[in-house]
Design a protein around this motif. Structure first.
Motif, mmCIF file in Angstrom:
data_model
loop_
_atom_site.group_PDB
_atom_site.id
_atom_site.type_symbol
_atom_site.label_atom_id
_atom_site.label_comp_id
_atom_site.label_asym_id
_atom_site.label_seq_id
_atom_site.Cartn_x
_atom_site.Cartn_y
_atom_site.Cartn_z
ATOM 1 N N ALA B 5 63.569 32.146 62.594
ATOM 2 C CA ALA B 5 62.298 32.844 62.417
ATOM 3 C C ALA B 5 62.052 33.017 60.923
ATOM 4 C CB ALA B 5 62.370 34.207 63.098
ATOM 5 N N PRO B 6 60.772 33.037 60.513
ATOM 6 C CA PRO B 6 60.499 33.257 59.091
ATOM 7 C C PRO B 6 61.014 34.635 58.661
ATOM 8 C CG PRO B 6 58.478 33.358 60.387
ATOM 9 C CD PRO B 6 59.553 32.879 61.298
ATOM 10 N N LEU B 7 61.217 34.789 57.368
ATOM 11 C CA LEU B 7 61.637 36.090 56.857
ATOM 12 C C LEU B 7 60.638 37.153 57.266
ATOM 13 C CD1 LEU B 7 62.742 35.414 53.162
ATOM 14 C CD2 LEU B 7 64.151 36.366 55.006
ATOM 15 N N ILE B 8 59.389 36.901 56.936
ATOM 16 C CA ILE B 8 58.374 37.905 57.255
ATOM 17 C C ILE B 8 57.207 37.218 57.932
ATOM 18 C CG2 ILE B 8 56.896 37.832 55.185
ATOM 19 C CD1 ILE B 8 58.280 41.085 56.483
ATOM 20 N N GLU B 9 56.629 37.904 58.882
ATOM 21 C CA GLU B 9 55.516 37.337 59.614
ATOM 22 C C GLU B 9 54.519 38.441 59.937
ATOM 23 O OE1 GLU B 9 56.787 35.667 63.285
ATOM 24 O OE2 GLU B 9 54.936 34.541 63.577
ATOM 25 N N LEU B 10 53.264 38.217 59.571
ATOM 26 C CA LEU B 10 52.194 39.104 60.007
ATOM 27 C C LEU B 10 51.454 38.361 61.103
ATOM 28 C CD1 LEU B 10 52.830 40.581 57.360
ATOM 29 C CD2 LEU B 10 50.384 40.938 57.045
ATOM 30 N N ASP B 11 51.266 39.018 62.238
ATOM 31 C CA ASP B 11 50.656 38.352 63.373
ATOM 32 C C ASP B 11 49.419 39.141 63.796
ATOM 33 O OD1 ASP B 11 50.011 37.051 65.669
ATOM 34 O OD2 ASP B 11 51.977 37.247 66.624
ATOM 35 N N GLY B 12 48.281 38.667 63.384
ATOM 36 C CA GLY B 12 47.027 39.358 63.701
ATOM 37 C C GLY B 12 47.020 40.801 63.227
ATOM 38 N N ALA B 13 47.596 41.042 62.055
ATOM 39 C CA ALA B 13 47.735 42.427 61.583
ATOM 40 C C ALA B 13 46.426 42.958 61.002
ATOM 41 C CB ALA B 13 48.841 42.507 60.533
ATOM 42 N N SER B 14 46.113 44.179 61.370
ATOM 43 C CA SER B 14 44.928 44.846 60.827
ATOM 44 C C SER B 14 45.305 46.227 60.322
ATOM 45 C CB SER B 14 43.849 45.018 61.905
ATOM 46 O OG SER B 14 43.427 43.752 62.364
ATOM 47 N N GLN B 15 44.528 46.674 59.349
ATOM 48 C CA GLN B 15 44.718 48.034 58.844
ATOM 49 C C GLN B 15 43.337 48.638 58.646
ATOM 50 O OE1 GLN B 15 47.939 49.600 56.729
ATOM 51 N NE2 GLN B 15 46.804 51.109 57.918
ATOM 52 N N VAL B 16 43.058 49.644 59.440
ATOM 53 C CA VAL B 16 41.770 50.319 59.321
ATOM 54 C C VAL B 16 42.027 51.714 58.761
ATOM 55 C CG1 VAL B 16 39.703 51.111 60.544
ATOM 56 C CG2 VAL B 16 40.901 49.045 61.316
ATOM 57 N N PHE B 17 41.390 52.022 57.640
ATOM 58 C CA PHE B 17 41.488 53.380 57.095
ATOM 59 C C PHE B 17 40.312 54.185 57.624
ATOM 60 C CE2 PHE B 17 43.560 50.854 53.677
ATOM 61 C CZ PHE B 17 44.807 51.450 53.732
ATOM 62 N N HIS B 18 40.518 55.486 57.749
ATOM 63 C CA HIS B 18 39.411 56.347 58.156
ATOM 64 C C HIS B 18 39.109 57.276 57.002
ATOM 65 C CE1 HIS B 18 39.834 54.870 62.222
ATOM 66 N NE2 HIS B 18 41.145 55.020 62.058
ATOM 67 N N LEU B 24 37.190 51.991 57.646
ATOM 68 C CA LEU B 24 37.247 50.976 56.605
ATOM 69 C C LEU B 24 38.266 49.910 57.020
ATOM 70 C CD1 LEU B 24 37.451 53.099 53.318
ATOM 71 C CD2 LEU B 24 35.424 52.166 54.413
ATOM 72 N N PRO B 25 37.795 48.777 57.518
ATOM 73 C CA PRO B 25 38.739 47.729 57.918
ATOM 74 C C PRO B 25 39.245 46.972 56.686
ATOM 75 C CG PRO B 25 36.484 47.043 58.398
ATOM 76 C CD PRO B 25 36.387 48.399 57.753
ATOM 77 N N ALA B 26 40.274 47.516 56.033
ATOM 78 C CA ALA B 26 40.748 46.942 54.766
ATOM 79 C C ALA B 26 41.440 45.603 54.986
ATOM 80 C CB ALA B 26 41.688 47.917 54.066
ATOM 81 N N VAL B 27 42.112 45.468 56.139
ATOM 82 C CA VAL B 27 42.733 44.187 56.495
ATOM 83 C C VAL B 27 42.389 43.912 57.956
ATOM 84 C CG1 VAL B 27 44.930 42.993 56.896
ATOM 85 C CG2 VAL B 27 44.626 44.347 54.832
ATOM 86 N N SER B 28 41.846 42.729 58.237
ATOM 87 C CA SER B 28 41.415 42.409 59.598
ATOM 88 C C SER B 28 42.089 41.147 60.095
ATOM 89 C CB SER B 28 39.907 42.176 59.644
ATOM 90 O OG SER B 28 39.229 43.310 59.198
ATOM 91 N N ASP B 29 42.956 41.313 61.067
ATOM 92 C CA ASP B 29 43.466 40.173 61.806
ATOM 93 C C ASP B 29 44.088 39.113 60.891
ATOM 94 O OD1 ASP B 29 44.034 38.727 63.993
ATOM 95 O OD2 ASP B 29 41.977 38.110 64.442
ATOM 96 N N SER B 46 39.024 42.058 43.506
ATOM 97 C CA SER B 46 39.427 43.445 43.676
ATOM 98 C C SER B 46 38.860 43.993 44.988
ATOM 99 C CB SER B 46 38.899 44.249 42.491
ATOM 100 O OG SER B 46 39.459 45.515 42.501
ATOM 101 N N GLY B 47 39.690 44.658 45.776
ATOM 102 C CA GLY B 47 39.238 45.257 47.014
ATOM 103 C C GLY B 47 39.266 44.318 48.207
ATOM 104 N N SER B 48 39.776 43.095 48.036
ATOM 105 C CA SER B 48 39.766 42.152 49.153
ATOM 106 C C SER B 48 40.891 42.424 50.151
ATOM 107 C CB SER B 48 39.844 40.708 48.632
ATOM 108 O OG SER B 48 40.984 40.536 47.828
ATOM 109 N N GLY B 49 41.803 43.330 49.820
ATOM 110 C CA GLY B 49 42.834 43.715 50.785
ATOM 111 C C GLY B 49 44.210 43.134 50.506
ATOM 112 N N GLY B 232 39.101 41.668 53.452
ATOM 113 C CA GLY B 232 40.130 41.954 54.449
ATOM 114 C C GLY B 232 40.534 40.791 55.329
ATOM 115 N N LYS B 233 39.872 39.636 55.162
ATOM 116 C CA LYS B 233 40.216 38.500 56.009
ATOM 117 C C LYS B 233 40.680 37.318 55.167
ATOM 118 C CE LYS B 233 37.038 39.473 59.726
ATOM 119 N NZ LYS B 233 35.781 39.137 60.355
#
Ligand SMILES: Nc1ncnc2c1ncn2[C@@H]1O[C@H](COP(=O)(O)OP(=O)(O)OP(=O)(O)O)[C@@H](O)[C@H]1O
Ligand SMILES: Nc1ncnc2c1ncn2[C@@H]1O[C@H](COP(=O)(O)OP(=O)(O)OP(=O)(O)O)[C@@H](O)[C@H]1O
Ligand code: SF4
Ligand code: SF4
Ligand SMILES: [Mg+2]
Ligand SMILES: [Mg+2]
Lengths: 379, 346
Positions: B5-18, B24-29, B46-49, B232-233
């Motif tokens: 398996a890879p060292l690190i894997e993000l799988d459809g990860a999102s981060q929504v701040f309130h 605020l969907p700072a990171v989407s999928d 700047s601000g792209s996540g 965020g994408k």
């Protein structure tokens, strides 16, 4: 230091004491008519910072150059080489521990009158700054007062420096005009506090403040360093346009040579408080003749074309308190020989060019500097 | 046995701040992975996540949806021991060395604390030896002239190296370097990047490198991949040489156009403002409909205001994936609004 009062009598300013003058033709953009006097003529400028009761360091050591109207000069070099010090000294804005210890800075206004900036009194300086020469400081994030709106800060600048007073109406008009020229919406920005603006907006607002009184000389210290790449591009394009429109002469300071390639007609490389190479942007980038300039260029990655190898310059710049003997770059220089540590090399003229575009380098082995980039991968 | 398996894997990860009642969907999928000795570069304005994504990968924040896996193991399902090992193996190097070093701590003490906490150096002599090694690795030599120094006694570049050395104390397997070089002198920047590349090629350390400068991405991640983020994408991702030499997404092209060139001739050919229609970045709390890039996009068509593009293989450049329907699907779609709420790789 000389305390006699300006203006100097000669409209052309002092003759070159630094690197050699340009011979019988004199500098000139064209063959017809007399050459306009430089906006700024700097000769053997020395600045020292007090570092203790008895001790001082020499932060500028015999800096000389001319800056012609509407031209654009880049000051480049590593951190600590004296770029900001030079910018501050030109406008007599050095901090209290810093002092001009020698040399002359001659400013020639649009009226042809020349004045020695180093000899101006406080009130003369107040009238001169902003209206004739303005500076945009390093670190846009902190240059504005956080408790005043942008509009209030622009108004203060105008009230303090506009000739013969200025009314409220005109303050508003002039501020709005300056903001529009940097593509900011005056209605929104005038009433904003600095923290309400993004980094790029703050940087543009600072440039607008510098332009409020239409100076003939604008000094910009690291105008894009803290900005992201798209905002940098906006500021670069804007500066090029504003210069074409207002016709000011520009000195900008940057450790990033790519910025010089974008904006400058001419480049000065500094090292340990000295000018070590000067020339047109074209000459400097195609055939730098000081090993230091060549290495600085080769440390910047290009985005277009082949992938070159990038190499850092070994070691670090010397401490100003304990400069090595002879050439200050010798401890880091691959070409250094015995001769290099005997005495400090002076600028040697390599190609005569008009309007102080002359290419000169302070390296005794300049003929051995063959600038090239080693390619790792083809595009 | 399956491939490791890879060292690190993000799988459809999102981060929504309130914030103030707004999402605020700072990171989407976002999906990405980095293996041993690999490098992935995240670029975007700047601000792209970028930082938010990096913080998810470093376990400094948990995704609001999607998964983050370390060697195949979901972070949210780790035992304490596994989590401890992950924390050691993945290190984040902060973007601002001025802010991230404790001003009242000497270099030695900055490096000694994690060494002791993780039991990697027990005696004072152990600490000294390890500190010397670390300082030598980051070219702060001779080490004895740096170990007693405090942050204010060092230059920005030296502080940056101390921050890197601290990131190396626990012999990490993945380093996340966040804009760690943007304010630095060009020469210092290059020597840091060359040093990090050595760690990657000689010791197999994996890298996520974050910058907004595609020229740096090109140099540092030439043998790896580059992912371009916008609001965020991921809008384009692929092997770095392809992304740089034949960019497909109009945003990637704009970023490339914007890079200042250390060559007056190339510089003169750059397009104004990178060819974008507007310099303004839309707010995350009020994202444009359809493709969020459409208000700035020089290629935008009517359908871009309605359809959300998804990452697809580019027809002209099969090495990379692009989230732009005009590039991946040049024929106007038969019916508008086919992919509401879409996004993420197919
Ligand atoms: N207030 C001061 N007191 C003492 N020394 C100073 C002071 N300001 C600057 N110096 C010293 O003068 C030298 C030149 O500093 P200066 O700020 O002009 O460099 P710079 O080229 O602008 O560097 P940077 O790229 O980091 O901004 C440095 O060695 C610095 O340490
Ligand atoms: N803790 C937080 N709370 C609310 N909003 C946040 C938080 N952290 C980040 N954001 C927002 O999320 C978005 C993405 O931020 P992020 O720091 O990831 O961007 P970035 O790509 O790293 O930018 P930069 O190049 O400026 O570092 C921004 O709009 C930011 O304001
Ligand atoms: S004078 Fe000598 S030491 Fe100085 S830059 Fe030239 S070759 Fe190097
Ligand atoms: S989908 Fe449309 S708006 Fe979005 S990047 Fe492609 S062309 Fe531009
Ligand atoms: Mg400076
Ligand atoms: Mg960030």
């Amino acid at each position: 230091m000389n305390d006699s009062t300006p203006p100097l009598s000669t409209p052309t300013g002092p003759q070159g004491l630094g690197h050699e003058s340009l011979g019988p033709d004199g500098p000139g953009h064209d063959d017809t008519g007399p050459q306009e006097a430089p906006v700024l003529s700097v000769r053997d400028l020395e600045v020292a910072y007090r570092t203790g009761k008895q001790s001082r360091v020499r932060a500028l050591r015999g800096v000389s150059f001319d800056l012609y109207p509407e031209s654009s000069l880049a000051l480049v070099g590593e951190s600590g080489c004296g770029k900001t010090t030079l910018g501050l000294a030109l406008l007599r804005l050095l901090p209290t521990l810093g002092e001009i210890t020698g040399g002359e800075v001659t400013y020639t206004g649009g009226d042809g009158r020349s004045r020695d900036v180093t000899a101006m009194s406080a009130s003369q300086l107040r009238r001169w700054r902003w209206s004739e020469a303005a500076m945009v400081f390093q670190g846009a994030q902190n240059a504005f007062n956080p408790v005043l709106t942008i509009g209030q800060q622009m108004a203060e600048t105008l009230k303090d420096h506009a000739r013969g007073g200025i009314g409220r109406r005109e303050i508003l008009e002039r501020s709005a005009e300056a903001l529009r020229s940097v593509r900011l919406e005056p209605r929104r920005v005038l009433g904003s506090y600095p923290h309400e603006l993004s980094g790029g907006m703050k940087q543009r607002a600072l440039i607008a403040t510098g332009l409020l009184l239409h100076p003939r000389l604008l000094v910009l210290d690291e105008p894009t360093t803290a900005l992201d790449i798209l905002t940098q591009r906006t500021v670069i394009d804007l500066l090029a346009e504003l210069r074409a429109e207002y016709g000011f002469a520009m000195i900008f300071i940057s450790h990033d040579l790519a910025l010089a390639a974008e904006l400058a007609d001419r480049v000065i490389t500094m090292y340990a408080g000295k000018v070590i190479e000067t020339g047109s942007t074209q000459d400097i980038f195609t055939a730098p003749k000081h090993p230091y300039t060549s290495k600085l260029i080769n440390a910047v990655p290009p985005v277009t074309g082949d992938l070159p190898e990038l190499a850092s310059i070994p070691g670090a710049p010397p401490s100003l308190a304990t400069l090595p003997p002879g050439c200050a770059f010798a401890p880091r220089c691959e070409l250094a020989t015995e001769e290099c540590v005997q005495s400090e090399p002076e600028l040697i003229t390599l190609a005569q060019r008009p309007a102080d575009m002359t290419h000169a380098a302070a390296c005794i082995h300049h003929d051995q500097v063959h600038h090239e980039r080693k390619v790792i991968a083809r595009a | 046995m399956p491939a490791p398996a890879p060292l690190i894997e993000l799988d459809g990860a999102s981060q929504v701040f309130h914030v103030k009642g707004k999402d605020l969907p700072a990171v989407s999928d976002v999906s990405l992975s980095v293996g041993e000795g690999e490098v992935l570069c995240l670029v975007g304005e700047s601000g792209s996540g970028k930082t938010t994504t990096a913080r998810l990968a470093a376990g400094l924040a948990a995704p609001t949806s999607g998964a983050v896996r370390f060697e195949g193991k979901d972070l949210s399902e780790m035992t304490r021991a596994e989590r401890r090992e992950y924390r050691r193996a993945v290190q984040y190097i902060h973007q601002d060395p001025y802010a991230s070093l404790n001003p009242i701590r000497s270099v030695r003490s900055t490096l000694a604390i994690p060494l002791k906490r993780h039991g990697l150096a027990r005696t004072a002599a152990d600490v000294d030896r390890r500190v010397d090694e670390l300082l030598t690795t980051v070219d702060l030599t001779p080490p004895e002239s740096y170990s007693a120094k405090f942050p204010h006694q060092m230059s920005g570049g030296q502080r940056q190296r101390v921050a890197v050395a601290r990131g190396l104390t626990l012999s990490p397997r993945l380093l996340i370097a966040d804009e760690s070089t943007s304010m630095l002198d060009v020469s210092i920047r290059v020597s840091l990047l060359n040093m990090l590349t050595r760690l990657r090629t000689e010791e197999g350390v994996g890298f996520i490198y974050i910058t907004h400068d595609l020229a740096l991405a090109k140099y540092f991640a030439w043998e790896g991949r580059t992912a371009v983020m916008y609001l965020g994408k991921i809008v384009e991702v692929g092997p770095t040489p392809q992304v740089i030499n034949s960019p497909q997404h109009p945003y990637t092209r704009a970023l490339l156009e914007a890079v200042p060139e250390p060559d007056p001739e190339l510089a003169a050919q750059k397009k104004a403002a990178g060819g974008l229609l507007s310099a303004e970045i839309p707010s995350l709390s009020d994202l444009p409909s359809g493709c969020t890039f459409h208000p700035r996009c020089p290629l935008a068509e009517d359908r871009c205001r309605e359809i959300i593009p998804v990452l697809r293989t580019a027809p002209e450049a099969s090495a990379q994936e692009v989230a732009c329907m005009v590039v991946t699907d040049p024929q106007p779609a038969a019916s508008a609004g086919t992919a509401p709420g879409g996004g993420g790789p197919p």
